[in-house]
Write a protein that holds these residues in place. Structure first.
Motif, PDB file in Angstrom:
ATOM      1  N   HIS A   1      -1.613  14.419  14.752  1.00 25.63           N
ATOM      2  CA  HIS A   1      -2.175  13.839  13.595  1.00 25.63           C
ATOM      3  C   HIS A   1      -1.274  12.766  12.784  1.00 25.63           C
ATOM      4  CE1 HIS A   1      -4.113  13.245   9.574  1.00 25.63           C
ATOM      5  NE2 HIS A   1      -5.112  14.007   9.821  1.00 25.63           N
ATOM      6  N   PRO A   2      -1.437  11.589  12.431  1.00 26.49           N
ATOM      7  CA  PRO A   2      -0.352  10.818  11.883  1.00 26.49           C
ATOM      8  C   PRO A   2      -0.078  10.993  10.656  1.00 26.49           C
ATOM      9  CG  PRO A   2      -2.764   9.655  12.085  1.00 26.49           C
ATOM     10  CD  PRO A   2      -2.882  10.911  12.895  1.00 26.49           C
ATOM     11  N   GLY A   3      -0.989  11.784   9.903  1.00 32.14           N
ATOM     12  CA  GLY A   3      -0.628  12.151   8.514  1.00 32.14           C
ATOM     13  C   GLY A   3      -1.094  11.054   7.468  1.00 32.14           C
ATOM     14  N   PRO A   4      -1.343  10.979   6.563  1.00 35.38           N
ATOM     15  CA  PRO A   4      -1.457  12.218   5.745  1.00 35.38           C
ATOM     16  C   PRO A   4      -2.602  13.034   6.068  1.00 35.38           C
ATOM     17  CG  PRO A   4      -1.983  10.589   3.933  1.00 35.38           C
ATOM     18  CD  PRO A   4      -1.452   9.846   5.299  1.00 35.38           C
ATOM     19  N   MET A   5      -2.752  14.592   6.070  1.00 34.41           N
ATOM     20  CA  MET A   5      -3.653  15.245   6.741  1.00 34.41           C
ATOM     21  C   MET A   5      -4.577  15.728   5.524  1.00 34.41           C
ATOM     22  SD  MET A   5      -2.303  18.149   9.153  1.00 34.41           S
ATOM     23  CE  MET A   5      -0.661  18.544   8.553  1.00 34.41           C
TER      24      MET A   5
ATOM     25  N   GLU B   1       0.898  -1.163   0.085  1.00 35.61           N
ATOM     26  CA  GLU B   1       0.036   0.081  -0.009  1.00 35.61           C
ATOM     27  C   GLU B   1       0.911   1.245  -0.024  1.00 35.61           C
ATOM     28  OE1 GLU B   1      -2.379   0.351   3.464  1.00 35.61           O
ATOM     29  OE2 GLU B   1      -4.027  -0.527   2.524  1.00 35.61           O
ATOM     30  N   ASN B   2       0.371   2.456  -0.457  1.00 37.33           N
ATOM     31  CA  ASN B   2       1.279   3.432  -0.329  1.00 37.33           C
ATOM     32  C   ASN B   2       1.620   3.941   0.830  1.00 37.33           C
ATOM     33  OD1 ASN B   2       0.672   3.576  -3.096  1.00 37.33           O
ATOM     34  ND2 ASN B   2      -0.886   5.230  -3.151  1.00 37.33           N
ATOM     35  N   SER B   3       2.645   4.952   0.884  1.00 37.50           N
ATOM     36  CA  SER B   3       3.433   5.288   2.223  1.00 37.50           C
ATOM     37  C   SER B   3       4.128   6.329   1.854  1.00 37.50           C
ATOM     38  CB  SER B   3       3.752   3.881   3.004  1.00 37.50           C
ATOM     39  OG  SER B   3       4.527   4.535   4.111  1.00 37.50           O
ATOM     40  N   THR B   4       4.264   7.394   2.597  1.00 35.42           N
ATOM     41  CA  THR B   4       5.338   8.455   2.654  1.00 35.42           C
ATOM     42  C   THR B   4       5.929   8.274   3.968  1.00 35.42           C
ATOM     43  OG1 THR B   4       4.222   9.790   1.141  1.00 35.42           O
ATOM     44  CG2 THR B   4       5.954  10.926   2.412  1.00 35.42           C
ATOM     45  N   ARG B   5       5.681   8.453   4.981  1.00 33.20           N
ATOM     46  CA  ARG B   5       6.279   8.522   6.355  1.00 33.20           C
ATOM     47  C   ARG B   5       6.704   7.186   6.878  1.00 33.20           C
ATOM     48  NH1 ARG B   5       2.559  12.585   6.048  1.00 33.20           N
ATOM     49  NH2 ARG B   5       1.520  11.233   5.180  1.00 33.20           N
ATOM     50  N   THR B   6       6.025   6.279   6.930  1.00 32.46           N
ATOM     51  CA  THR B   6       6.466   4.711   7.348  1.00 32.46           C
ATOM     52  C   THR B   6       7.627   4.375   6.597  1.00 32.46           C
ATOM     53  OG1 THR B   6       4.011   4.671   8.140  1.00 32.46           O
ATOM     54  CG2 THR B   6       5.329   2.776   8.325  1.00 32.46           C
ATOM     55  N   ARG B   7       7.278   4.196   5.274  1.00 29.00           N
ATOM     56  CA  ARG B   7       8.530   3.542   4.388  1.00 29.00           C
ATOM     57  C   ARG B   7       9.690   4.249   4.539  1.00 29.00           C
ATOM     58  NH1 ARG B   7      10.454   3.516  -0.366  1.00 29.00           N
ATOM     59  NH2 ARG B   7       9.107   5.292  -1.174  1.00 29.00           N
TER      60      ARG B   7
ATOM     61  N   ALA C   1      -3.709  -2.929  12.672  1.00 31.17           N
ATOM     62  CA  ALA C   1      -2.804  -2.338  13.599  1.00 31.17           C
ATOM     63  C   ALA C   1      -1.760  -1.628  12.747  1.00 31.17           C
ATOM     64  CB  ALA C   1      -2.057  -3.589  14.498  1.00 31.17           C
ATOM     65  N   HIS C   2      -0.927  -0.597  13.756  1.00 30.98           N
ATOM     66  CA  HIS C   2      -0.002  -0.016  13.123  1.00 30.98           C
ATOM     67  C   HIS C   2       0.823   0.311  14.146  1.00 30.98           C
ATOM     68  CE1 HIS C   2       2.424   2.557  10.588  1.00 30.98           C
ATOM     69  NE2 HIS C   2       1.381   3.533  10.191  1.00 30.98           N
ATOM     70  N   PRO C   3       1.382  -0.664  14.789  1.00 28.93           N
ATOM     71  CA  PRO C   3       2.182  -0.435  16.134  1.00 28.93           C
ATOM     72  C   PRO C   3       3.345   0.619  16.152  1.00 28.93           C
ATOM     73  CG  PRO C   3       2.789  -2.794  15.268  1.00 28.93           C
ATOM     74  CD  PRO C   3       1.500  -1.931  14.250  1.00 28.93           C
ATOM     75  N   SER C   4       3.900   0.713  15.169  1.00 28.44           N
ATOM     76  CA  SER C   4       4.985   1.698  15.063  1.00 28.44           C
ATOM     77  C   SER C   4       4.597   3.140  15.111  1.00 28.44           C
ATOM     78  CB  SER C   4       6.224   1.681  14.149  1.00 28.44           C
ATOM     79  OG  SER C   4       5.657   1.688  12.774  1.00 28.44           O
ATOM     80  N   GLN C   5       3.306   3.312  14.575  1.00 24.57           N
ATOM     81  CA  GLN C   5       2.794   4.522  14.549  1.00 24.57           C
ATOM     82  C   GLN C   5       2.556   5.034  16.080  1.00 24.57           C
ATOM     83  OE1 GLN C   5       2.204   7.006  11.815  1.00 24.57           O
ATOM     84  NE2 GLN C   5       1.758   8.420  13.675  1.00 24.57           N
ATOM     85  N   ALA C   6       1.722   3.936  16.738  1.00 25.22           N
ATOM     86  CA  ALA C   6       1.296   4.335  18.039  1.00 25.22           C
ATOM     87  C   ALA C   6       2.612   4.399  18.986  1.00 25.22           C
ATOM     88  CB  ALA C   6       0.336   2.922  18.404  1.00 25.22           C
TER      89      ALA C   6
ATOM     90  N   ILE D   1       6.374  -4.895   6.703  1.00 24.30           N
ATOM     91  CA  ILE D   1       5.186  -4.934   5.793  1.00 24.30           C
ATOM     92  C   ILE D   1       4.320  -4.265   5.972  1.00 24.30           C
ATOM     93  CG2 ILE D   1       3.483  -6.724   4.980  1.00 24.30           C
ATOM     94  CD1 ILE D   1       5.516  -8.805   5.667  1.00 24.30           C
ATOM     95  N   ARG D   2       3.634  -3.486   4.896  1.00 28.25           N
ATOM     96  CA  ARG D   2       2.453  -2.836   4.863  1.00 28.25           C
ATOM     97  C   ARG D   2       1.472  -3.496   3.634  1.00 28.25           C
ATOM     98  NH1 ARG D   2       0.883   3.369   4.739  1.00 28.25           N
ATOM     99  NH2 ARG D   2       1.634   3.119   6.918  1.00 28.25           N
ATOM    100  N   HIS D   3       0.314  -3.792   4.364  1.00 28.57           N
ATOM    101  CA  HIS D   3      -0.332  -4.574   3.478  1.00 28.57           C
ATOM    102  C   HIS D   3      -2.217  -4.033   3.675  1.00 28.57           C
ATOM    103  CE1 HIS D   3      -1.971  -8.059   1.346  1.00 28.57           C
ATOM    104  NE2 HIS D   3      -1.024  -8.310   0.919  1.00 28.57           N
TER     105      HIS D   3
HETATM  106  N1   CP Z   1       1.033   7.850   9.064  1.00 27.61           N
HETATM  107  C1   CP Z   1       1.354   6.932   8.181  1.00 27.61           C
HETATM  108  O1   CP Z   1       1.247   5.807   8.213  1.00 27.61           O
HETATM  109  O2   CP Z   1       1.624   7.574   6.843  1.00 27.61           O
HETATM  110  P1   CP Z   1       1.968   6.939   5.792  1.00 27.61           P
HETATM  111  O3   CP Z   1       0.952   6.309   5.204  1.00 27.61           O
HETATM  112  O4   CP Z   1       2.491   7.955   4.936  1.00 27.61           O
HETATM  113  O5   CP Z   1       3.220   5.890   5.954  1.00 27.61           O
END
Ligand code: CP
Length: 334
Positions: free
Chosen positions: A277-281, A66-72, A149-154, A119-121
């Motif tokens: 805010h976890p983003g994206p906003m 899945e798309n990601s900016t911050r996490t990846r 779940a998104h443990p690293s975000q929490a 992994i993001r899925h």
């Molecule tokens: N907060 C967060 O998971 O952002 P990304 O989708 O950009 O990784």
């Protein structure tokens, strides 16, 4: 802005987890071990040379379906700063497009020597499935799976709070928005409630799962009581496709009822409220720019920055080389 530092004491309990699959299975002690470890790395990241040799020779593969900016990006940087070889597996240009299964894909990457996969899925439970299949052969880190779940975000959210407040125990923390589809909300409720926070969630009734209070939070559908006296307000992204599926009548109405703006923060929350805010906003929908960009109470850019040190901590811990007093890494920042 002044920042407090989270406690640096490490637990006497050794770290045992090979995987980071969710927040629910982390104990309060493990959560605080991650905080202490992340603080170590946050100090290191202030130096001109940020790289430390602790994961030299390890291979970490980012598999983002899945798309990601911050996490990846932050997992990639975290691996690089730890001197691991980090590879971004390009799903769109891989044999996944020819129908290769997730397990076969992961087996293929393991055969080339991966030590950890991030992994993001879109499917909830995929990380557990992979960890069960691979056992101790590779560490699996969940970078967000479905609504689960998104443990690293929490954990980075907690770390960001602890830079401004000494503890979350007894603090009123309100999560606003689309709770139903939010892995971030679930993981935050688990982490924060384990540490004794008074967690509240609020959103339209159509966007709150039945029985969510069983996770250890108070559920509201009206914004005012949820914000009343809040020490921290965390806005969630409103996934715009929810309007098409009929879960909210219109973005304008959602914003009118649940949007976070300066007036609402001033009217209801603690005067020292922290805004997250976890983003994206979606600026102007769930949050207005004037508060999102206000350095006096917005932690949003700090959340992004802290993602790197918290993910360094997670990679370091699961790959079996956690930091304790007396360790070479610990001594480098003492
Ligand atoms: N907060 C967060 O998971 O952002 P990304 O989708 O950009 O990784």
């Amino acid at each position: 802005m002044t920042t407090a530092s989270p406690p640096l004491e490490t637990s006497s309990t050794p770290w045992t987890k090979a995987h980071i699959l969710d927040a629910a299975s982390l104990t309060a002690d493990e959560i605080m071990q991650v905080m202490a470890e992340a603080q170590t790395f946050a100090e290191i990241l202030k130096r001109p040379v940020k790289k430390v040799p602790v994961l030299r020779g390890k291979v970490i593969i980012n598999m983002f379906y899945e798309n990601s900016t911050r996490t990846r990006t932050s997992f990639e940087l975290a691996g690089k700063y730890l001197s691991a070889d980090t590879i971004n597996f390009g799903v769109s240009t891989s044999s996944v497009k020819k129908g290769e299964t997730l397990i076969d894909t992961a087996e293929t990457l393991l055969a080339m020597g991966a030590d950890a996969v991030v992994i993001r899925h879109s499917s909830s439970g995929v990380c557990h499935q992979l960890a069960n299949y691979f056992g101790g052969r590779v560490s699996v880190l969940n970078a967000g799976d479905g609504f689960h779940a998104h443990p690293s975000q929490a954990l980075l959210d907690l770390f960001s709070m602890l830079q401004r407040i000494d503890t979350v125990k007894g603090k009123k923390i309100t999560i606003v928005g689309d709770i139903l589809h939010s892995r971030v909300a679930r993981s935050n409720v688990h982490v924060l409630s384990k540490l004794g926070a008074d967690v509240h969630v609020v959103g339209p009734a159509t966007l709150i799962p039945v029985g969510f209070d069983q996770l250890g939070c108070t559920v509201h559908t009206q914004l005012a009581p949820a914000l009343e006296g809040a020490d921290v307000v965390m806005c969630l992204r409103l996934q715009l496709e929810r309007q098409k599926s009929g879960l909210i009548p219109s973005l304008a109405e959602y914003s009118q009822l649940y949007g976070i703006n300066r007036e609402r923060l001033m009217q209801y929350t603690s005067p020292n409220v922290l805004l997250m805010h976890p983003g994206p906003m979606n600026r102007g929908v769930e949050i207005t720019s004037d508060v999102a960009d206000d350095p006096d109470f917005s932690l949003i850019t700090h959340q992004v920055a802290n993602g790197v040190s918290v993910r360094m901590a997670l990679l370091h811990l699961v790959l079996g080389t956690h930091t304790q007093k007396g360790d070479e890494l610990y001594e480098t920042i003492a």
